[in-house]
Design an enzyme around this catalytic site. Structure first.
Site, short mmCIF file in Angstrom:
data_model
loop_
_atom_site.label_atom_id
_atom_site.label_comp_id
_atom_site.label_asym_id
_atom_site.label_seq_id
_atom_site.Cartn_x
_atom_site.Cartn_y
_atom_site.Cartn_z
N ILE A 47 5.04 1.70 26.45
CA ILE A 47 4.56 2.78 27.32
C ILE A 47 3.14 3.18 26.93
CG2 ILE A 47 4.94 5.18 28.01
CD1 ILE A 47 7.93 4.72 27.50
N TYR A 200 17.34 12.70 16.16
CA TYR A 200 16.45 12.34 17.26
C TYR A 200 16.39 13.46 18.29
CZ TYR A 200 14.34 9.75 21.12
OH TYR A 200 13.52 9.35 22.14
N LYS A 204 13.06 15.66 19.43
CA LYS A 204 12.57 15.71 20.82
C LYS A 204 12.63 17.13 21.38
CE LYS A 204 10.90 12.57 20.62
NZ LYS A 204 9.62 11.96 21.05
N THR A 237 11.77 -0.99 26.13
CA THR A 237 10.83 -1.20 25.03
C THR A 237 11.63 -1.47 23.75
OG1 THR A 237 10.73 1.09 24.24
CG2 THR A 237 9.29 0.50 26.08
#
Length: 321
Positions: A47, A200, A204, A237
Protein backbone atom coordinates in the site's frame (compact mmCIF):
# COMPACT_ATOMS: atom_id res chain seq x y z
CA UNK A 1 -15.27 -18.70 26.38
CA UNK A 2 -14.85 -16.22 23.54
CA UNK A 3 -11.11 -15.97 22.88
CA UNK A 4 -9.29 -12.93 21.40
CA UNK A 5 -8.60 -15.03 18.31
CA UNK A 6 -12.31 -15.79 17.81
CA UNK A 7 -13.27 -12.14 18.36
CA UNK A 8 -10.67 -11.12 15.80
CA UNK A 9 -11.92 -13.61 13.21
CA UNK A 10 -15.57 -12.60 13.72
CA UNK A 11 -14.66 -8.93 13.33
CA UNK A 12 -12.51 -9.77 10.31
CA UNK A 13 -15.35 -11.70 8.67
CA UNK A 14 -17.68 -8.70 9.11
CA UNK A 15 -15.08 -6.39 7.59
CA UNK A 16 -14.53 -8.69 4.61
CA UNK A 17 -18.24 -9.15 4.00
CA UNK A 18 -18.84 -5.41 3.99
CA UNK A 19 -15.87 -4.89 1.68
CA UNK A 20 -17.06 -7.51 -0.80
CA UNK A 21 -20.61 -6.10 -0.86
CA UNK A 22 -19.53 -2.46 -1.21
CA UNK A 23 -18.37 -0.64 -4.30
CA UNK A 24 -14.83 0.70 -4.39
CA UNK A 25 -14.31 4.46 -4.20
CA UNK A 26 -11.23 6.42 -5.21
CA UNK A 27 -10.00 9.93 -5.93
CA UNK A 28 -11.48 10.98 -9.26
CA UNK A 29 -9.01 13.75 -10.12
CA UNK A 30 -5.41 13.88 -8.94
CA UNK A 31 -4.49 17.52 -8.24
CA UNK A 32 -1.27 19.17 -9.37
CA UNK A 33 0.73 19.85 -6.19
CA UNK A 34 4.11 20.53 -7.72
CA UNK A 35 6.49 22.02 -5.18
CA UNK A 36 4.87 20.25 -2.25
CA UNK A 37 6.63 17.53 -0.24
CA UNK A 38 5.35 14.29 1.26
CA UNK A 39 6.81 11.59 3.50
CA UNK A 40 5.40 8.05 3.33
CA UNK A 41 6.53 5.53 5.93
CA UNK A 42 6.79 2.01 4.58
CA UNK A 43 6.66 3.43 1.06
CA UNK A 44 8.89 0.73 -0.41
CA UNK A 45 6.17 -1.88 -1.00
CA UNK A 46 2.48 -2.73 -0.85
CA UNK A 47 0.00 0.00 0.00
CA UNK A 48 2.84 2.37 0.82
CA UNK A 49 4.45 2.08 -2.61
CA UNK A 50 1.12 2.61 -4.37
CA UNK A 51 0.58 5.67 -2.17
CA UNK A 52 3.99 6.98 -3.23
CA UNK A 53 3.04 6.47 -6.89
CA UNK A 54 -0.16 8.44 -6.46
CA UNK A 55 1.62 11.32 -4.74
CA UNK A 56 4.23 11.35 -7.51
CA UNK A 57 1.40 11.60 -10.05
CA UNK A 58 0.34 14.72 -8.15
CA UNK A 59 3.82 16.10 -8.97
CA UNK A 60 4.86 16.07 -5.31
CA UNK A 61 8.38 15.40 -4.08
CA UNK A 62 8.05 12.16 -2.12
CA UNK A 63 10.36 10.66 0.48
CA UNK A 64 10.14 6.92 1.06
CA UNK A 65 10.92 6.37 4.73
CA UNK A 66 11.66 2.76 5.61
CA UNK A 67 14.29 0.38 7.00
CA UNK A 68 15.24 -1.55 3.88
CA UNK A 69 17.41 0.46 1.50
CA UNK A 70 17.59 -2.33 -1.06
CA UNK A 71 13.84 -2.71 -1.54
CA UNK A 72 13.42 1.06 -1.47
CA UNK A 73 15.96 1.60 -4.24
CA UNK A 74 14.40 -1.21 -6.25
CA UNK A 75 10.96 0.40 -5.80
CA UNK A 76 12.31 3.78 -6.90
CA UNK A 77 13.89 2.24 -10.00
CA UNK A 78 10.64 0.55 -11.00
CA UNK A 79 8.59 3.65 -10.17
CA UNK A 80 10.77 5.85 -12.38
CA UNK A 81 10.42 3.40 -15.23
CA UNK A 82 6.65 3.93 -14.95
CA UNK A 83 6.84 7.64 -14.07
CA UNK A 84 10.11 9.04 -15.45
CA UNK A 85 9.47 12.52 -14.03
CA UNK A 86 8.79 11.25 -10.51
CA UNK A 87 10.61 13.18 -7.77
CA UNK A 88 11.23 10.50 -5.17
CA UNK A 89 14.04 9.53 -2.82
CA UNK A 90 14.78 7.16 0.04
CA UNK A 91 15.62 8.00 3.65
CA UNK A 92 16.31 5.39 6.29
CA UNK A 93 13.75 5.09 9.08
CA UNK A 94 13.08 2.32 11.57
CA UNK A 95 9.85 3.02 13.46
CA UNK A 96 10.90 0.46 16.06
CA UNK A 97 13.82 2.65 17.11
CA UNK A 98 13.42 6.05 18.75
CA UNK A 99 17.04 6.79 17.86
CA UNK A 100 16.36 6.06 14.20
CA UNK A 101 13.31 8.33 14.25
CA UNK A 102 15.29 11.20 15.77
CA UNK A 103 18.07 10.70 13.19
CA UNK A 104 15.54 10.64 10.34
CA UNK A 105 13.93 13.88 11.50
CA UNK A 106 17.35 15.55 11.93
CA UNK A 107 18.39 14.50 8.42
CA UNK A 108 15.09 15.64 6.94
CA UNK A 109 15.36 19.05 8.57
CA UNK A 110 18.88 19.44 7.17
CA UNK A 111 17.40 19.29 3.67
CA UNK A 112 15.55 22.53 4.31
CA UNK A 113 12.41 21.19 2.66
CA UNK A 114 8.83 22.07 3.57
CA UNK A 115 6.50 19.23 4.57
CA UNK A 116 2.92 19.25 3.36
CA UNK A 117 1.81 15.62 3.75
CA UNK A 118 2.88 12.95 6.23
CA UNK A 119 1.46 9.48 5.60
CA UNK A 120 1.95 7.17 8.60
CA UNK A 121 1.55 4.00 6.58
CA UNK A 122 4.04 1.45 7.91
CA UNK A 123 2.89 -1.21 10.33
CA UNK A 124 3.09 -4.84 11.42
CA UNK A 125 0.42 -7.37 12.37
CA UNK A 126 0.21 -10.39 14.68
CA UNK A 127 3.92 -11.16 15.26
CA UNK A 128 5.07 -13.38 18.13
CA UNK A 129 5.88 -11.45 21.29
CA UNK A 130 8.91 -9.24 20.86
CA UNK A 131 10.01 -5.81 21.97
CA UNK A 132 11.58 -2.87 20.18
CA UNK A 133 15.11 -1.82 21.08
CA UNK A 134 13.56 0.70 23.46
CA UNK A 135 11.56 -1.98 25.28
CA UNK A 136 8.08 -1.43 23.84
CA UNK A 137 5.89 -4.34 22.75
CA UNK A 138 6.62 -4.61 19.04
CA UNK A 139 3.16 -3.85 17.62
CA UNK A 140 2.49 -0.99 20.02
CA UNK A 141 5.99 0.35 19.36
CA UNK A 142 5.99 0.17 15.56
CA UNK A 143 2.30 0.80 14.91
CA UNK A 144 1.72 3.58 17.42
CA UNK A 145 4.71 4.91 19.38
CA UNK A 146 6.79 5.19 16.21
CA UNK A 147 4.22 7.23 14.22
CA UNK A 148 3.31 9.20 17.37
CA UNK A 149 6.95 10.21 17.83
CA UNK A 150 7.60 10.90 14.15
CA UNK A 151 4.48 13.05 13.82
CA UNK A 152 5.26 15.14 16.86
CA UNK A 153 8.88 15.71 15.87
CA UNK A 154 7.74 16.86 12.40
CA UNK A 155 4.74 18.83 13.61
CA UNK A 156 6.35 22.28 13.42
CA UNK A 157 7.48 21.57 9.84
CA UNK A 158 3.91 20.68 8.93
CA UNK A 159 2.57 23.80 10.64
CA UNK A 160 5.07 26.05 8.86
CA UNK A 161 4.21 24.50 5.48
CA UNK A 162 0.44 24.80 5.83
CA UNK A 163 -1.80 27.74 5.07
CA UNK A 164 -5.51 28.52 5.54
CA UNK A 165 -6.00 27.86 1.82
CA UNK A 166 -4.13 24.53 1.75
CA UNK A 167 -3.54 22.93 5.11
CA UNK A 168 -0.80 20.39 5.64
CA UNK A 169 -2.15 16.89 6.17
CA UNK A 170 -1.33 14.06 8.54
CA UNK A 171 -2.75 10.77 7.28
CA UNK A 172 -2.50 7.75 9.57
CA UNK A 173 -3.32 4.24 8.40
CA UNK A 174 -5.19 2.40 11.15
CA UNK A 175 -7.51 -0.59 10.69
CA UNK A 176 -11.07 -1.69 11.24
CA UNK A 177 -9.44 -4.22 13.54
CA UNK A 178 -9.47 -1.43 16.13
CA UNK A 179 -13.17 -2.05 16.79
CA UNK A 180 -12.78 -4.75 19.49
CA UNK A 181 -9.74 -2.97 20.91
CA UNK A 182 -9.32 -1.34 24.31
CA UNK A 183 -6.38 0.46 25.90
CA UNK A 184 -4.91 -1.67 28.66
CA UNK A 185 -3.27 1.16 30.60
CA UNK A 186 -2.23 -1.26 33.34
CA UNK A 187 -0.18 -3.30 30.86
CA UNK A 188 0.29 -1.31 27.65
CA UNK A 189 3.37 -3.31 26.71
CA UNK A 190 1.68 -6.71 27.21
CA UNK A 191 4.28 -7.83 29.74
CA UNK A 192 1.77 -9.73 31.87
CA UNK A 193 -0.23 -11.26 29.03
CA UNK A 194 0.33 -11.18 25.29
CA UNK A 195 -2.22 -11.86 22.60
CA UNK A 196 -1.05 -10.77 19.13
CA UNK A 197 -4.68 -10.02 18.25
CA UNK A 198 -5.41 -7.88 21.31
CA UNK A 199 -2.08 -6.08 20.92
CA UNK A 200 -2.77 -5.32 17.26
CA UNK A 201 -6.28 -4.03 18.02
CA UNK A 202 -4.90 -1.88 20.83
CA UNK A 203 -2.22 -0.37 18.58
CA UNK A 204 -4.74 0.44 15.84
CA UNK A 205 -7.17 1.94 18.35
CA UNK A 206 -4.28 4.03 19.66
CA UNK A 207 -3.76 5.42 16.12
CA UNK A 208 -7.33 6.71 16.13
CA UNK A 209 -7.24 8.04 19.69
CA UNK A 210 -4.03 9.89 18.85
CA UNK A 211 -5.51 11.39 15.69
CA UNK A 212 -8.57 12.71 17.48
CA UNK A 213 -6.58 14.13 20.40
CA UNK A 214 -3.94 15.62 18.08
CA UNK A 215 -6.61 17.37 16.02
CA UNK A 216 -8.16 18.83 19.15
CA UNK A 217 -4.77 20.31 20.08
CA UNK A 218 -4.19 21.58 16.54
CA UNK A 219 -7.57 23.30 16.66
CA UNK A 220 -6.69 24.93 19.98
CA UNK A 221 -3.55 26.36 18.37
CA UNK A 222 -5.43 27.31 15.19
CA UNK A 223 -2.78 25.40 13.26
CA UNK A 224 -3.05 25.01 9.46
CA UNK A 225 -2.78 21.22 9.72
CA UNK A 226 -5.39 18.48 9.55
CA UNK A 227 -5.04 15.00 11.03
CA UNK A 228 -7.20 12.15 9.75
CA UNK A 229 -7.09 8.38 10.08
CA UNK A 230 -8.31 5.53 7.90
CA UNK A 231 -8.90 1.84 7.35
CA UNK A 232 -7.30 0.89 4.00
CA UNK A 233 -9.40 -2.23 3.47
CA UNK A 234 -8.35 -5.86 3.68
CA UNK A 235 -5.52 -5.85 1.18
CA UNK A 236 -3.38 -8.51 -0.46
CA UNK A 237 0.02 -7.70 1.08
CA UNK A 238 2.64 -9.54 3.13
CA UNK A 239 1.13 -8.07 6.30
CA UNK A 240 -0.66 -11.41 6.68
CA UNK A 241 2.43 -13.60 6.81
CA UNK A 242 1.98 -14.32 10.53
CA UNK A 243 -1.52 -15.76 9.92
CA UNK A 244 -0.53 -19.31 9.08
CA UNK A 245 -3.86 -20.58 7.74
CA UNK A 246 -3.88 -17.76 5.20
CA UNK A 247 -0.29 -18.51 4.21
CA UNK A 248 -1.22 -22.16 3.57
CA UNK A 249 -4.03 -21.16 1.20
CA UNK A 250 -2.97 -20.06 -2.28
CA UNK A 251 -2.99 -16.31 -1.72
CA UNK A 252 -4.28 -15.58 -5.19
CA UNK A 253 -7.53 -17.41 -4.33
CA UNK A 254 -8.24 -15.13 -1.35
CA UNK A 255 -6.96 -12.12 -3.24
CA UNK A 256 -9.26 -12.72 -6.18
CA UNK A 257 -12.42 -13.32 -4.21
CA UNK A 258 -12.00 -11.24 -1.05
CA UNK A 259 -8.94 -9.04 -0.79
CA UNK A 260 -8.25 -5.71 -2.42
CA UNK A 261 -5.10 -4.99 -4.41
CA UNK A 262 -2.41 -2.73 -2.90
CA UNK A 263 -3.46 -0.06 -5.39
CA UNK A 264 -7.05 -0.22 -4.16
CA UNK A 265 -5.78 -0.10 -0.58
CA UNK A 266 -3.81 3.04 -1.37
CA UNK A 267 -6.84 4.78 -2.87
CA UNK A 268 -8.17 5.66 0.59
CA UNK A 269 -4.82 7.12 1.68
CA UNK A 270 -4.55 9.15 -1.52
CA UNK A 271 -8.10 10.44 -1.16
CA UNK A 272 -7.45 11.63 2.39
CA UNK A 273 -4.04 13.07 1.45
CA UNK A 274 -5.01 14.84 -1.78
CA UNK A 275 -8.73 15.46 -2.18
CA UNK A 276 -9.76 19.11 -2.42
CA UNK A 277 -13.15 18.04 -1.04
CA UNK A 278 -11.52 17.40 2.34
CA UNK A 279 -9.85 20.79 2.71
CA UNK A 280 -10.32 21.78 6.35
CA UNK A 281 -12.01 18.49 7.32
CA UNK A 282 -10.16 16.92 10.21
CA UNK A 283 -10.29 14.45 13.07
CA UNK A 284 -12.21 11.96 10.92
CA UNK A 285 -11.98 8.20 10.39
CA UNK A 286 -12.33 7.16 6.74
CA UNK A 287 -13.29 3.86 5.17
CA UNK A 288 -13.51 3.51 1.39
CA UNK A 289 -13.04 7.27 0.95
CA UNK A 290 -16.02 8.02 3.17
CA UNK A 291 -16.25 9.47 6.71
CA UNK A 292 -17.18 6.59 8.98
CA UNK A 293 -17.87 6.08 12.67
CA UNK A 294 -14.99 4.48 14.50
CA UNK A 295 -15.58 2.45 17.65
CA UNK A 296 -17.39 3.98 20.63
CA UNK A 297 -14.21 3.57 22.67
CA UNK A 298 -12.28 5.77 20.24
CA UNK A 299 -14.52 8.79 20.95
CA UNK A 300 -13.97 8.75 24.72
CA UNK A 301 -11.99 11.89 25.49
CA UNK A 302 -10.68 10.46 28.75
CA UNK A 303 -9.21 7.52 26.82
CA UNK A 304 -7.81 9.83 24.14
CA UNK A 305 -6.08 11.98 26.74
CA UNK A 306 -5.00 8.97 28.77
CA UNK A 307 -3.46 7.33 25.72
CA UNK A 308 -1.49 10.46 24.89
CA UNK A 309 -0.25 10.95 28.44
CA UNK A 310 0.82 7.31 28.74
CA UNK A 311 2.95 7.54 25.64
CA UNK A 312 4.36 10.99 26.41
CA UNK A 313 5.35 9.84 29.90
CA UNK A 314 7.30 7.04 28.25
CA UNK A 315 9.17 9.44 25.95
CA UNK A 316 11.09 11.99 27.96
CA UNK A 317 12.15 14.03 24.94
CA UNK A 318 8.50 14.68 24.04
CA UNK A 319 7.42 15.95 27.45
CA UNK A 320 6.91 19.46 26.11
CA UNK A 321 4.25 18.37 23.62
Amino acid sequence: MVTPLLVNYINGAKILLKQVLSGHNSLEVIPDLEGQVAIVTGGNKGIGLETVKGLCKAQMTVIIACRDAETAQKAIKELKEELPQAKVEYMELDLGSLGSIRTFVTNFKKKGLPLHVLVNNAGIMFPPYETTEDGFELQFGVNHIGPFTLTNLLLEDLIKSGSPERRSRIVTVSSAAHVPGTMNFEDLQSKNYYSPYLAYSQSKLANILFTYELQRRLNERNSPVTANVLHPGVVNTDLFHHIHWIVRIPQNVLAYFLFQTPKQGADNSLYVALSHELEGMAGIYFVNCQPTQSSDESYREDVQKGSGKSVVNSLAFLNNF
